[in-house]
Design a protein around this motif. Structure first.
Motif, PDB file in Angstrom:
ATOM      1  N   ALA A 279      47.980  36.266  35.143  1.00 54.95           N
ATOM      2  CA  ALA A 279      47.708  37.664  35.477  1.00 54.95           C
ATOM      3  C   ALA A 279      48.606  38.144  36.610  1.00 54.95           C
ATOM      4  CB  ALA A 279      46.235  37.838  35.854  1.00 54.95           C
ATOM      5  N   CYS A 280      48.765  37.334  37.624  1.00 53.23           N
ATOM      6  CA  CYS A 280      49.579  37.723  38.776  1.00 53.23           C
ATOM      7  C   CYS A 280      51.060  37.793  38.416  1.00 53.23           C
ATOM      8  CB  CYS A 280      49.345  36.778  39.945  1.00 53.23           C
ATOM      9  SG  CYS A 280      47.699  36.958  40.666  1.00 53.23           S
ATOM     10  N   ALA A 281      51.491  36.995  37.450  1.00 50.61           N
ATOM     11  CA  ALA A 281      52.887  37.016  37.027  1.00 50.61           C
ATOM     12  C   ALA A 281      53.194  38.204  36.120  1.00 50.61           C
ATOM     13  CB  ALA A 281      53.234  35.717  36.300  1.00 50.61           C
ATOM     14  N   SER A 282      52.175  38.849  35.594  1.00 49.54           N
ATOM     15  CA  SER A 282      52.356  39.955  34.664  1.00 49.54           C
ATOM     16  C   SER A 282      52.934  41.190  35.327  1.00 49.54           C
ATOM     17  CB  SER A 282      51.032  40.334  34.007  1.00 49.54           C
ATOM     18  OG  SER A 282      50.575  39.277  33.211  1.00 49.54           O
ATOM     19  N   ALA A 283      52.689  41.353  36.592  1.00 49.70           N
ATOM     20  CA  ALA A 283      53.152  42.536  37.314  1.00 49.70           C
ATOM     21  C   ALA A 283      53.189  42.188  38.797  1.00 49.70           C
ATOM     22  CB  ALA A 283      52.202  43.712  37.069  1.00 49.70           C
ATOM     23  N   GLN A 284      53.947  42.948  39.540  1.00 44.54           N
ATOM     24  CA  GLN A 284      53.968  42.738  40.980  1.00 44.54           C
ATOM     25  C   GLN A 284      52.710  43.378  41.546  1.00 44.54           C
ATOM     26  OE1 GLN A 284      57.594  43.516  42.940  1.00 44.54           O
ATOM     27  NE2 GLN A 284      58.588  41.918  41.791  1.00 44.54           N
ATOM     28  N   LEU A 285      51.816  42.543  42.025  1.00 47.81           N
ATOM     29  CA  LEU A 285      50.503  43.013  42.444  1.00 47.81           C
ATOM     30  C   LEU A 285      50.287  42.806  43.935  1.00 47.81           C
ATOM     31  CD1 LEU A 285      48.505  41.371  39.529  1.00 47.81           C
ATOM     32  CD2 LEU A 285      49.356  43.713  39.647  1.00 47.81           C
TER      33      LEU A 285
ATOM     34  N   VAL B   7      40.850  41.421  43.168  1.00 49.42           N
ATOM     35  CA  VAL B   7      40.072  42.027  42.081  1.00 49.42           C
ATOM     36  C   VAL B   7      40.231  41.199  40.804  1.00 49.42           C
ATOM     37  CG1 VAL B   7      39.877  44.057  40.576  1.00 49.42           C
ATOM     38  CG2 VAL B   7      40.138  44.348  43.055  1.00 49.42           C
ATOM     39  N   ILE B   8      41.447  40.778  40.521  1.00 44.03           N
ATOM     40  CA  ILE B   8      41.700  39.952  39.342  1.00 44.03           C
ATOM     41  C   ILE B   8      40.911  38.649  39.437  1.00 44.03           C
ATOM     42  CG2 ILE B   8      43.457  38.534  38.200  1.00 44.03           C
ATOM     43  CD1 ILE B   8      45.413  40.845  38.749  1.00 44.03           C
ATOM     44  N   ALA B   9      40.961  38.015  40.597  1.00 45.16           N
ATOM     45  CA  ALA B   9      40.228  36.762  40.789  1.00 45.16           C
ATOM     46  C   ALA B   9      38.732  36.973  40.569  1.00 45.16           C
ATOM     47  CB  ALA B   9      40.478  36.206  42.185  1.00 45.16           C
ATOM     48  N   ALA B  10      38.189  38.051  41.099  1.00 44.35           N
ATOM     49  CA  ALA B  10      36.760  38.323  40.941  1.00 44.35           C
ATOM     50  C   ALA B  10      36.402  38.500  39.467  1.00 44.35           C
ATOM     51  CB  ALA B  10      36.368  39.560  41.744  1.00 44.35           C
ATOM     52  N   ARG B  11      37.257  39.183  38.713  1.00 41.61           N
ATOM     53  CA  ARG B  11      36.995  39.389  37.288  1.00 41.61           C
ATOM     54  C   ARG B  11      37.066  38.063  36.530  1.00 41.61           C
ATOM     55  NH1 ARG B  11      36.755  44.393  35.256  1.00 41.61           N
ATOM     56  NH2 ARG B  11      37.566  43.717  33.243  1.00 41.61           N
ATOM     57  N   ILE B  12      38.037  37.234  36.845  1.00 41.17           N
ATOM     58  CA  ILE B  12      38.164  35.931  36.191  1.00 41.17           C
ATOM     59  C   ILE B  12      36.947  35.069  36.494  1.00 41.17           C
ATOM     60  CG2 ILE B  12      39.456  33.747  36.224  1.00 41.17           C
ATOM     61  CD1 ILE B  12      42.018  35.484  36.492  1.00 41.17           C
ATOM     62  N   ILE B  13      36.526  35.053  37.741  1.00 40.51           N
ATOM     63  CA  ILE B  13      35.358  34.258  38.140  1.00 40.51           C
ATOM     64  C   ILE B  13      34.106  34.739  37.414  1.00 40.51           C
ATOM     65  CG2 ILE B  13      33.843  33.691  40.080  1.00 40.51           C
ATOM     66  CD1 ILE B  13      36.501  33.789  41.805  1.00 40.51           C
ATOM     67  N   ALA B  14      33.911  36.050  37.325  1.00 38.16           N
ATOM     68  CA  ALA B  14      32.735  36.587  36.632  1.00 38.16           C
ATOM     69  C   ALA B  14      32.743  36.174  35.160  1.00 38.16           C
ATOM     70  CB  ALA B  14      32.692  38.105  36.765  1.00 38.16           C
TER      71      ALA B  14
ATOM     72  N   ASP C  59      43.727  38.265  30.065  1.00 34.18           N
ATOM     73  CA  ASP C  59      43.730  39.565  29.386  1.00 34.18           C
ATOM     74  C   ASP C  59      42.583  40.452  29.845  1.00 34.18           C
ATOM     75  OD1 ASP C  59      45.998  38.891  27.973  1.00 34.18           O
ATOM     76  OD2 ASP C  59      44.921  38.372  26.132  1.00 34.18           O
ATOM     77  N   HIS C  60      41.395  39.892  29.928  1.00 31.70           N
ATOM     78  CA  HIS C  60      40.237  40.689  30.323  1.00 31.70           C
ATOM     79  C   HIS C  60      40.319  41.116  31.791  1.00 31.70           C
ATOM     80  CE1 HIS C  60      37.804  40.752  26.698  1.00 31.70           C
ATOM     81  NE2 HIS C  60      38.238  39.517  26.470  1.00 31.70           N
ATOM     82  N   ALA C  61      40.850  40.257  32.636  1.00 30.88           N
ATOM     83  CA  ALA C  61      40.997  40.612  34.048  1.00 30.88           C
ATOM     84  C   ALA C  61      41.971  41.770  34.216  1.00 30.88           C
ATOM     85  CB  ALA C  61      41.450  39.403  34.851  1.00 30.88           C
ATOM     86  N   LEU C  62      43.095  41.718  33.506  1.00 26.39           N
ATOM     87  CA  LEU C  62      44.092  42.781  33.612  1.00 26.39           C
ATOM     88  C   LEU C  62      43.667  44.052  32.888  1.00 26.39           C
ATOM     89  CD1 LEU C  62      47.355  40.703  33.229  1.00 26.39           C
ATOM     90  CD2 LEU C  62      46.465  41.770  35.305  1.00 26.39           C
ATOM     91  N   GLU C  63      42.921  43.903  31.819  1.00 24.61           N
ATOM     92  CA  GLU C  63      42.445  45.051  31.053  1.00 24.61           C
ATOM     93  C   GLU C  63      41.655  46.006  31.949  1.00 24.61           C
ATOM     94  OE1 GLU C  63      39.093  44.640  28.081  1.00 24.61           O
ATOM     95  OE2 GLU C  63      40.869  44.669  26.797  1.00 24.61           O
ATOM     96  N   GLY C  64      40.853  45.437  32.825  1.00 22.57           N
ATOM     97  CA  GLY C  64      40.037  46.254  33.722  1.00 22.57           C
ATOM     98  C   GLY C  64      40.840  47.032  34.743  1.00 22.57           C
TER      99      GLY C  64
END
Length: 78
Positions: free
Chosen positions: A29-35, A42-49, A63-68
């Motif tokens: 997810a982090c490699a997908s874009a410069q974040l 936020v991405i980490a929280a979504r992945i953990i959930a 995919d689901h983390a970035l989709e949000g």
């Protein structure tokens, strides 16, 4: 860039295999874009959930983390 999800899961207990898969998803997810760091959180929280709900596939987690975040689909292809 090599990111780690470990600082974000301090209050949760996951198997080593689950942590590895979550880390893989986070790195994708982090490699997908410069974040910015706050977006990485936020991405980490979504992945953990999602992992708490039982998901273990790194690509699905990514995919689901970035989709949000509303990122275009082409940026979500890791």
């Amino acid at each position: 860039m090599s990111a780690t999800i470990l600082p974000f899961i301090s209050e949760s207990v996951f198997s080593p295999d689950a942590v590895a898969k979550m880390g893989d998803a986070f790195d994708r997810a982090c490699a997908s874009a410069q974040l910015e760091p706050v977006v990485q959180e936020v991405i980490a929280a979504r992945i953990i959930a999602l992992a708490k709900a039982g998901e273990r596939d790194p690509q699905v987690l990514c995919d689901h983390a970035l989709e949000g975040l509303g990122l275009p689909r082409d940026l979500r292809s890791a």
